[in-house]
Write an enzyme that holds these catalytic residues in place. Sequence first.
Site, PDB file in Angstrom:
ATOM      1  N   ASP A  49      10.613  -6.570 -11.609  1.00 40.52           N
ATOM      2  CA  ASP A  49      10.200  -6.078 -11.120  1.00 40.52           C
ATOM      3  C   ASP A  49      10.869  -5.628  -9.748  1.00 40.52           C
ATOM      4  OD1 ASP A  49       8.658  -6.143  -8.201  1.00 40.52           O
ATOM      5  OD2 ASP A  49       7.904  -7.535  -8.208  1.00 40.52           O
ATOM      6  N   TYR A  87       7.807 -13.152  -6.179  1.00 42.21           N
ATOM      7  CA  TYR A  87       6.277 -12.712  -5.383  1.00 42.21           C
ATOM      8  C   TYR A  87       6.312 -11.392  -6.367  1.00 42.21           C
ATOM      9  CZ  TYR A  87       3.479 -10.447  -1.715  1.00 42.21           C
ATOM     10  OH  TYR A  87       2.385 -10.241  -0.940  1.00 42.21           O
ATOM     11  N   LYS A  97       8.516   0.244  -1.893  1.00 47.95           N
ATOM     12  CA  LYS A  97      10.162  -0.141  -0.709  1.00 47.95           C
ATOM     13  C   LYS A  97      11.302   1.224  -0.911  1.00 47.95           C
ATOM     14  CE  LYS A  97       9.217  -4.772   0.025  1.00 47.95           C
ATOM     15  NZ  LYS A  97       8.596  -6.462  -1.038  1.00 47.95           N
TER      16      LYS A  97
HETATM   17  C1  PLP Z   1       7.434  -6.761  -1.471  1.00 47.56           C
HETATM   18  C2  PLP Z   1       7.270  -6.940  -3.339  1.00 47.56           C
HETATM   19  C3  PLP Z   1       6.266  -6.377  -3.090  1.00 47.56           C
HETATM   20  C4  PLP Z   1       4.665  -6.442  -3.177  1.00 47.56           C
HETATM   21  O1  PLP Z   1       5.107  -4.809  -2.738  1.00 47.56           O
HETATM   22  P1  PLP Z   1       4.035  -4.464  -1.411  1.00 47.56           P
HETATM   23  O2  PLP Z   1       4.594  -2.873  -0.853  1.00 47.56           O
HETATM   24  O3  PLP Z   1       3.893  -5.120  -0.194  1.00 47.56           O
HETATM   25  O4  PLP Z   1       3.148  -4.523  -1.195  1.00 47.56           O
HETATM   26  C5  PLP Z   1       6.300  -6.884  -4.895  1.00 47.56           C
HETATM   27  N1  PLP Z   1       7.206  -7.444  -5.509  1.00 47.56           N
HETATM   28  C6  PLP Z   1       8.737  -7.570  -5.112  1.00 47.56           C
HETATM   29  C7  PLP Z   1       9.897  -8.200  -5.627  1.00 47.56           C
HETATM   30  C8  PLP Z   1       8.231  -7.534  -3.719  1.00 47.56           C
HETATM   31  O5  PLP Z   1       8.972  -7.304  -2.764  1.00 47.56           O
END
Ligand code: PLP
Length: 425
Positions: free
Chosen positions: A237, A142, A265
């Site tokens: 990511d 994701y 995060k």
């Molecule tokens: C949470 C997450 C996102 C999205 O971040 P948001 O701040 O919720 O838009 C993208 N990539 C990964 C791996 C994530 O866990």
Amino acid sequence: MSRSKELFEKAKRLMPGGVNSPVRSFRSVGLDPLVVSRAKGSRIYDVDGRSYIDYVMSWGPLILGHAHDEVVGFIKEVAERGTTYGITCELEIMMAEKVVSAKRSVERVRFVNSGTEATMSAIRLARAYTGRKKIVKFEGCYHGHVDSLLVKAGSGVLTFGIPGTPGVPEEVVSHTIVAKYNDVEGIREIFEKYGEDIACVIVEPVVGNSGVIVPKIEFLNELRSLTKNYGSVLIFDEVITGFRLAYGGAEEYFRIDADLVCLGKIIGGGLPVGAYGGSADIMEMVAPSGPVYQAGTLSGNPLAMAAGLKTLEVLEREKPYDELAKKTSFIGNELEKIFKEKGMAVTINYIASMISVFFREPPVESFDDAVKSDTSLFAKFFSKLLDKGVYIPPSQFEAWFVSTSHTWEDIEHTVEAIRKVVRDL
Ligand SMILES: *Cc1c(COP(=O)(O)O)cnc(C)c1O
């Protein structure tokens, strides 16, 4: 009726599903969610005054736990001087310096307001840099709710069994190639076929959004060498893994440098922040240095920078990574024993401070493996655990996070609660 229930009924009349992000709704476990009044350290408190040991940790940002004194103190101090200026401030520069010094592959960084913005912008940049259209993503990863990446995605998309999503035209995902995680042969074949047209590969270096799935090192190495050979951009990511697997994230942990890194995060310290960065060569294509447009009214605002900066300072000073891993593997080992005694086949995947339990026999190495889990058994497990005051993510397909605020007492209490819950599953 509990105050939580009463408030949530009202929330449902005001917001879709009563929430501002789908997995919060507890729908996949068939319950009404907590409505939270406050949180401190490892504990979260609902409006009915019940407290829980929290392993959701706001889905990843709170590696120092809730309302860390130094982080909150600095936010307060900075807020007095203004919450946003719409012009460069010193905290942004300090934060950029921190990120650049932590990530070997990052020479320039751009701050945004969420992980979604980071991945969306990184993909745009990779396409501009290569002059190519196709992007490769992996099943069960994701990357936020970016249109072109909402195919076979993890997290809420997976939790609710949404194959893609309405509202995204086929044309938008027609350049997205979906590959299988940890499948070296599969990704080789994709590159043999489409390599010259592939702008980038985006990957969660450890999957946190199908539950925890640990990469095979040869898989990550293969991604590095294929993208290099074909002139594609490798995007890690690291929205979850950045500053979590190690201070330098997955790049440091696995000793692999990506071309572009997405962060989020933890770098926001509990406030909304995302970032993308890479070599000067690529990043200088971003406006105003270059032609690739990307902007943000609140990007780099002093409050968010303050929370992030203080969080990174504490991590740098306290170097909690070995201790976090020790606590996490302790939970993992104890769970192995508990489920074995019960005679239940489960898979417990963990790495650093990320862990999850899949209700199926091992191994879980890909999305296909993860989706064969018994989600109704998970729901039962979740609900009984919640009754015992332990709050794990309300979905089979999310990672639990251990923070520096989880004491050994918390950990032992958690293991005991799980022992009791598993006994009468
Ligand atoms: C949470 C997450 C996102 C999205 O971040 P948001 O701040 O919720 O838009 C993208 N990539 C990964 C791996 C994530 O866990």
